[in-house]
Design a protein around this motif. Structure first.
Motif, PDB file in Angstrom:
ATOM      1  N   VAL A   1      69.099  25.217 117.781  1.00  0.00           N
ATOM      2  CA  VAL A   1      69.187  24.017 118.706  1.00  0.00           C
ATOM      3  C   VAL A   1      67.746  23.466 119.520  1.00  0.00           C
ATOM      4  O   VAL A   1      67.378  22.594 118.689  1.00  0.00           O
ATOM      5  CB  VAL A   1      69.360  24.738 120.196  1.00  0.00           C
ATOM      6  N   PHE A   2      66.183  24.127 118.856  1.00  0.00           N
ATOM      7  CA  PHE A   2      65.228  22.977 119.049  1.00  0.00           C
ATOM      8  C   PHE A   2      64.750  23.212 117.125  1.00  0.00           C
ATOM      9  O   PHE A   2      63.791  23.101 117.306  1.00  0.00           O
ATOM     10  CB  PHE A   2      64.137  24.220 119.159  1.00  0.00           C
TER      11      PHE A   2
ATOM     12  N   LEU B   1      70.191  14.719 120.803  1.00  0.00           N
ATOM     13  CA  LEU B   1      70.077  14.135 121.573  1.00  0.00           C
ATOM     14  C   LEU B   1      68.526  13.616 120.690  1.00  0.00           C
ATOM     15  O   LEU B   1      68.112  13.060 121.425  1.00  0.00           O
ATOM     16  CB  LEU B   1      69.240  15.819 122.350  1.00  0.00           C
ATOM     17  N   ALA B   2      68.430  14.229 119.413  1.00  0.00           N
ATOM     18  CA  ALA B   2      67.025  13.792 119.016  1.00  0.00           C
ATOM     19  C   ALA B   2      67.009  12.411 118.918  1.00  0.00           C
ATOM     20  O   ALA B   2      65.911  11.460 118.499  1.00  0.00           O
ATOM     21  CB  ALA B   2      66.582  14.476 117.800  1.00  0.00           C
TER      22      ALA B   2
ATOM     23  N   SER C   1      74.485  18.989 119.255  1.00  0.00           N
ATOM     24  CA  SER C   1      74.208  18.670 120.405  1.00  0.00           C
ATOM     25  C   SER C   1      72.184  18.169 120.314  1.00  0.00           C
ATOM     26  O   SER C   1      72.205  17.277 120.572  1.00  0.00           O
ATOM     27  CB  SER C   1      73.858  19.616 121.620  1.00  0.00           C
ATOM     28  N   SER C   2      71.782  18.578 119.533  1.00  0.00           N
ATOM     29  CA  SER C   2      70.537  18.143 119.038  1.00  0.00           C
ATOM     30  C   SER C   2      70.339  17.398 118.181  1.00  0.00           C
ATOM     31  O   SER C   2      69.443  16.814 118.668  1.00  0.00           O
ATOM     32  CB  SER C   2      70.199  20.098 118.583  1.00  0.00           C
TER      33      SER C   2
ATOM     34  N   ILE D   1      69.441  23.437 125.639  1.00  0.00           N
ATOM     35  CA  ILE D   1      70.028  22.554 125.849  1.00  0.00           C
ATOM     36  C   ILE D   1      69.865  21.993 127.587  1.00  0.00           C
ATOM     37  O   ILE D   1      69.331  20.647 126.895  1.00  0.00           O
ATOM     38  CB  ILE D   1      71.310  22.277 125.333  1.00  0.00           C
TER      39      ILE D   1
ATOM     40  N   GLU E   1      63.702   9.978 118.288  1.00  0.00           N
ATOM     41  CA  GLU E   1      63.773  11.022 116.687  1.00  0.00           C
ATOM     42  C   GLU E   1      63.740  10.692 115.531  1.00  0.00           C
ATOM     43  O   GLU E   1      63.902  10.685 114.557  1.00  0.00           O
ATOM     44  CB  GLU E   1      63.178  12.840 117.318  1.00  0.00           C
TER      45      GLU E   1
ATOM     46  N   VAL F   1      62.732  16.721 120.996  1.00  0.00           N
ATOM     47  CA  VAL F   1      63.818  17.804 120.212  1.00  0.00           C
ATOM     48  C   VAL F   1      63.205  18.093 119.238  1.00  0.00           C
ATOM     49  O   VAL F   1      63.948  19.244 119.474  1.00  0.00           O
ATOM     50  CB  VAL F   1      64.833  16.136 120.673  1.00  0.00           C
TER      51      VAL F   1
ATOM     52  N   ILE G   1      69.206  19.124 110.689  1.00  0.00           N
ATOM     53  CA  ILE G   1      69.186  19.836 111.920  1.00  0.00           C
ATOM     54  C   ILE G   1      70.941  19.731 112.654  1.00  0.00           C
ATOM     55  O   ILE G   1      72.075  19.169 112.554  1.00  0.00           O
ATOM     56  CB  ILE G   1      69.146  18.497 112.992  1.00  0.00           C
TER      57      ILE G   1
ATOM     58  N   LEU H   1      66.647  20.936 127.088  1.00  0.00           N
ATOM     59  CA  LEU H   1      65.292  19.416 125.755  1.00  0.00           C
ATOM     60  C   LEU H   1      66.388  18.738 126.820  1.00  0.00           C
ATOM     61  O   LEU H   1      65.524  17.391 126.427  1.00  0.00           O
ATOM     62  CB  LEU H   1      66.142  19.650 124.311  1.00  0.00           C
ATOM     63  N   PHE H   2      67.881  18.243 127.590  1.00  0.00           N
ATOM     64  CA  PHE H   2      67.580  17.327 128.061  1.00  0.00           C
ATOM     65  C   PHE H   2      66.873  17.020 129.695  1.00  0.00           C
ATOM     66  O   PHE H   2      67.370  15.765 128.839  1.00  0.00           O
ATOM     67  CB  PHE H   2      69.296  17.298 129.296  1.00  0.00           C
TER      68      PHE H   2
ATOM     69  N   GLN I   1      68.807  10.151 120.906  1.00  0.00           N
ATOM     70  CA  GLN I   1      69.217   9.714 121.953  1.00  0.00           C
ATOM     71  C   GLN I   1      67.551   9.419 122.058  1.00  0.00           C
ATOM     72  O   GLN I   1      67.202   8.007 122.885  1.00  0.00           O
ATOM     73  CB  GLN I   1      69.578  10.468 122.876  1.00  0.00           C
ATOM     74  N   SER I   2      66.713   9.978 121.841  1.00  0.00           N
ATOM     75  CA  SER I   2      65.262   9.992 121.846  1.00  0.00           C
ATOM     76  C   SER I   2      64.276   9.408 121.060  1.00  0.00           C
ATOM     77  O   SER I   2      63.369   9.349 121.398  1.00  0.00           O
ATOM     78  CB  SER I   2      64.704  11.552 122.340  1.00  0.00           C
TER      79      SER I   2
ATOM     80  N   SER J   1      72.598  22.005 114.775  1.00  0.00           N
ATOM     81  CA  SER J   1      72.872  21.451 115.869  1.00  0.00           C
ATOM     82  C   SER J   1      73.394  20.611 115.909  1.00  0.00           C
ATOM     83  O   SER J   1      72.781  19.666 116.413  1.00  0.00           O
ATOM     84  CB  SER J   1      72.234  22.170 116.805  1.00  0.00           C
TER      85      SER J   1
ATOM     86  N   ALA K   1      62.751  16.741 127.480  1.00  0.00           N
ATOM     87  CA  ALA K   1      62.761  15.937 126.304  1.00  0.00           C
ATOM     88  C   ALA K   1      63.389  14.634 126.064  1.00  0.00           C
ATOM     89  O   ALA K   1      63.139  13.251 126.144  1.00  0.00           O
ATOM     90  CB  ALA K   1      63.367  16.388 124.476  1.00  0.00           C
ATOM     91  N   ILE K   2      65.000  14.790 127.153  1.00  0.00           N
ATOM     92  CA  ILE K   2      65.700  13.351 126.796  1.00  0.00           C
ATOM     93  C   ILE K   2      64.934  12.887 128.763  1.00  0.00           C
ATOM     94  O   ILE K   2      64.963  10.934 128.745  1.00  0.00           O
ATOM     95  CB  ILE K   2      66.882  13.286 127.111  1.00  0.00           C
TER      96      ILE K   2
END
Lengths: 515, 312
Positions: free
Chosen positions: B258-259, A233-234, A229-230, B149, A239, B164, A225, B152-153, A236-237, A227, B156-157
């Motif tokens: 990003v994804f 986020l992943a 930020s991604s 972003i 994953e 994410v 991954i 996603l925020f 945090q979620s 990025s 997904a969050i």
């Protein structure tokens, strides 16, 4: 009705309890790169690839998991070893009954000898240089390996430890697969290669026959991954269970605030050094180089980079290495003296020095901070920014009088000194490695220390070498950047993590989730 | 039609050949060395030279080019210099991901963009027109990675509706779940684009004589707009959609990153960074082919939309 409701509730509760009790057996790691490279331990040189390969391979010896000091070397595939007094003949007893992954048979001294020859071969290894002193590696009995060296090698055991060329591959697999070995690497480690999905992940499964016992985890999914930020986020979620951090202090501060998360800044520190080409004007004048050294304020660079994730350099060799002079006479910050030296050298109005530099963010902000510091001493740093691969090519062609380079090496002073300051390593020569400064002031000490068998004398030689290099201002060490990682606090690594030479936290047979 | 196709395919080959030659030369002129990337920064000069020999980079560039073309004609694009995996296999592996993202986001773009554009043209200089114009301007000027972003925020969050890491696994549900956010992200941008083009094409057509005639003879207003006007405004819209399709294939890279989706964009950026010559050459073939094919399809579509356009 009530009864039905109660039954449903009970069922839900039982289901939930069952869910909670079922222990998590798969760890998902998020790595900061777009894809896997060549998954061959003798070739891999990037953090993402080394980090992954360490789960699949062993060395003859290993640095204790979580440690980086050669003092912690302990048996791995070899149970024991002896050497002759001057350290040119090493005999290793290979552990019996170790199985190669995927049914490639038992690992014996034959495999070990093959593996070392493979690592020493220019055509199959990035680390052939490390083995240039190896004369012979032979299996004298099924479980006995003998290595003969042309000359003593400082810290030789480090080269047969579980990093780079020391990783042991299985002969039958490597011969059978040839170039295809990197598509399905076969080792003896706690996890085995299972699947690769381009740009997505590599999946490893537990090696139930692992000689230290079956791993407590069933699977490692190593996700690519790129990025930052991604990845955050992943994580945090939920994953991802463990992530490679964005390498700056603000990431640490932010991530620490998440609940149930552990953040760590681990060894080794990658040291930033400014190499000055001592053959080019105006840097060929010692006074000019000294001026630059006086103009640099290490303390404020560390304040800028973050005290929790970086530290001041102590010498031209990073701190904590075997042989580092932890109190080396580095130049103090003194802009007035810098200006005086420049005036003395005939530059009362200051100088301009050019540097070709990469656009990688972390390195870029550092050099910009240096530029601002130098300005105060009338030194104008002219930064020419190029893309990363171009930077690597151009600094090896003497195109950049000042080179900023960031590196960690095997923690023995010899490696750093040889690659960056031995004149044999000067860029552009046939034996070139990364001597950008054309430094040649400490050849005698570096070379004598390499073959010195008395540890005290060896340390003394390394100390003198460091002093000479500092005095000649071939390189100005500035700061060390630690490796930042985070993981869920229900993950129990099974050892104390101080660092990892493979640059990612080891996942061992004992690593598991507590809930 | 056949003559047309033959000619176009002939042109395609010339284009392909020119692009390949350019790429072959340019990647080798740019500083940077794949051997250095493969071996890392501790490798000695000797090791680098041994690697050049293995990769065939020590041969004269003309020889390399001849070998490359010879193999290319046989359909062999070689193996990636960095990963050692076959170039075409790598490309084909991620191609479906790129195609599905492009197609789904284009559908979103057309479904949203065409009606919005038509409506904005009909309500010219009225409240809705302003809203549509501002919205589309926003859509065009908003960086894709920022919107990604934000999506996603939020989804997904804040609410756990989507993952994410948007890479499908197995079932149709999982697929839909993983493509939704990236496709919306790219779809909104293309919708903004299409809205603007549709609006201006419609404005032009709506002021034509035949539209006034249709209105004069009492054709219902809806029918005038959708049947008479839109049909005639389609040609510029199709041109733009076609152009945009090739841009989308290239521009999806930020969305892919990003994804965390596989895709051609990521592959080409990686190959560029690593100076993976063989991979870059293979990718260029795919891109050139994509552009050529899309243009061909657009030309054919003209014929369907407007019988006056003759292919030949």
């Amino acid at each position: 009705m009530k009864r039905i409701f109660a039954a449903v509730l009970a069922a839900v509760a039982m289901f939930a309890a069952g869910e909670a009790q079922a222990q998590k057996k798969t760890i998902v790691i998020g790595m900061g790169s777009a894809d896997a490279g060549k998954l061959d331990p003798h070739i891999a040189s990037t953090t993402p690839d080394k980090g992954l390969l360490q789960y699949m391979f062993n060395g003859l010896v290993r640095i204790r998991p979580g440690q980086i000091s050669p003092d912690t070397i302990e048996p791995d595939l070899a149970e024991s070893w002896t050497s002759n007094p001057n350290g040119t003949e090493w005999t290793f007893k290979v552990r019996q009954g170790v199985q190669c992954h995927s049914g490639y048979g038992e690992f014996t001294a034959e495999d070990a000898a093959y593996s070392l020859k493979r690592a020493a071969n220019k055509a199959t290894s990035s680390y052939s240089n490390d083995f240039s002193s190896v004369d012979k590696a032979e299996a004298i009995e099924k479980y006995t390996l003998k290595i003969t060296l042309k000359n003593p090698v400082a810290g030789f055991l480090g080269y047969v430890a579980n990093i780079n060329g020391g990783n042991m591959v299985c002969k039958k697999a490597a011969e059978e697969m040839g170039d295809g070995f990197s598509k399905k690497p076969i080792g003896t480690g706690p996890f085995m290669f299972a699947e690769y999905q381009p740009q997505q992940f590599v999946r490893l499964v537990a090696n139930k026959q692992y000689f230290r016992g079956a791993p407590m985890l069933d699977e490692i999914v190593y996700r690519y991954i790129p990025s930052d930020s991604s990845r955050d986020l992943a994580f945090q979620s939920g994953e991802l269970d463990m992530i490679y951090g964005k390498q700056d202090q603000s990431w640490v501060d932010r991530t620490k605030q998440l609940a149930g998360v552990k953040v760590i800044a681990m060894e080794p520190g990658e040291m930033s050094t400014l190499f000055l080409n001592i053959t080019q004007k105006p840097l060929d004048d010692l006074r000019v180089r000294e001026a630059i050294a006086y103009a640099i304020d290490r303390k404020s660079i560390v304040a800028f980079k973050g005290a929790g994730t970086s530290r001041e350099a102590v010498s031209v060799v990073p701190s904590g290495y075997l042989g580092t002079d932890e109190h080396a006479p580095l130049f103090p910050y003194d802009p007035a003296k810098a200006k005086a030296l420049l005036a003395d050298a005939g530059y009362p109005n200051g100088i301009t020095v050019k540097s070709i530099h990469t656009t990688l963010t972390g390195m870029q902000t550092f050099l910009q901070a240096i530029q601002a510091q130098l300005k105060k001493s009338n030194i104008n740093l002219d930064i020419e920014e190029v893309e990363h691969a171009t930077y690597h090519a151009q600094i090896r062609k003497d195109l950049s009088p000042l080179v900023h380079y960031q590196a960690a090496r095997f923690p023995i002073a010899d490696v750093y000194l040889t690659q960056f300051y031995d004149s044999a390593s000067i860029v552009g020569t046939p034996t070139a490695v990364t001597n950008f400064s054309h430094c040649n002031v400490a050849n005698a000490e570096i070379r004598a220390a390499r073959v010195e068998t008395d540890p005290a004398k060896q340390k003394e030689l390394w100390k003198t070498a460091q002093e000479k290099i500092i005095k000649a201002v071939c390189g100005i060490p500035v700061y060390e950047q630690l490796q930042l990682w985070a993981w869920k606090d229900n993950l129990e690594l099974g050892y104390d993590l101080k660092g990892s030479l493979n640059l990612a936290p080891p996942i061992t047979e004992k690593t598991h989730f507590t809930k | 039609m056949t003559a047309f196709l033959v000619r176009r395919i002939g042109f395609a080959f010339v284009t392909l050949f020119a692009v390949l030659t350019l790429v072959f030369v340019i990647v080798r002129i740019v500083p940077g060395d794949p051997a250095q990337v493969i071996l890392g920064d501790q490798a000695s000069r000797e090791a680098i030279e041994a690697m050049h020999e293995r990769l065939g980079l020590n041969k004269p560039i003309v020889t390399q080019y001849a070998e490359f073309l010879g193999n290319a004609v046989k359909g062999d694009w070689g193996v990636s210099m960095v990963s050692g995996r076959p170039v075409m296999a790598e490309v084909l592996n991620v191609l479906p991901w790129t195609i599905e993202l492009t197609v789904v986001s284009l559908i979103i773009g057309v479904v949203l963009g065409v009606p919005l554009g038509v409506w904005a043209a009909v309500k010219r200089n009225r409240f809705f027109d302003y809203v549509a114009r501002i919205a589309s301007l926003l859509g065009l000027s908003f960086p894709a990675f920022v919107s990604a972003i934000i999506l996603l925020f939020l989804f997904a969050i804040e609410v756990h509706w989507f993952p994410v890491i948007s890479a499908r696994s197995g079932s149709l549900g999982a697929w839909a779940q993983s493509i939704t956010l990236p496709a919306i992200n790219l779809g909104l941008i293309s919708a903004a684009y299409i809205t603007r083009v549709t609006r201006s094409a419609m404005l032009e057509v709506l002021s034509e004589d035949y539209v006034r005639t249709a209105r004069a003879k009492g054709v219902p207003s809806g029918s005038v707009v959708w049947r008479h006007a839109l049909r005639n405004a389609l040609i510029p819209i199709i041109t733009v959609v076609g152009l945009y399709l090739s841009i989308l294939i290239g521009n999806s890279v930020l969305t892919e990153i990003v994804f965390s989706r596989p895709g051609l964009g990521k592959l080409i950026v990686g190959a560029l960074n690593q100076r993976d010559y063989t991979m870059l050459q293979g990718m260029m073939v795919i891109y050139t082919l994509a552009v050529v094919v899309v243009n061909l399809l657009v030309d054919i579509a003209y014929g369907f939309v407007d019988p006056r356009v003759k292919l030949g």
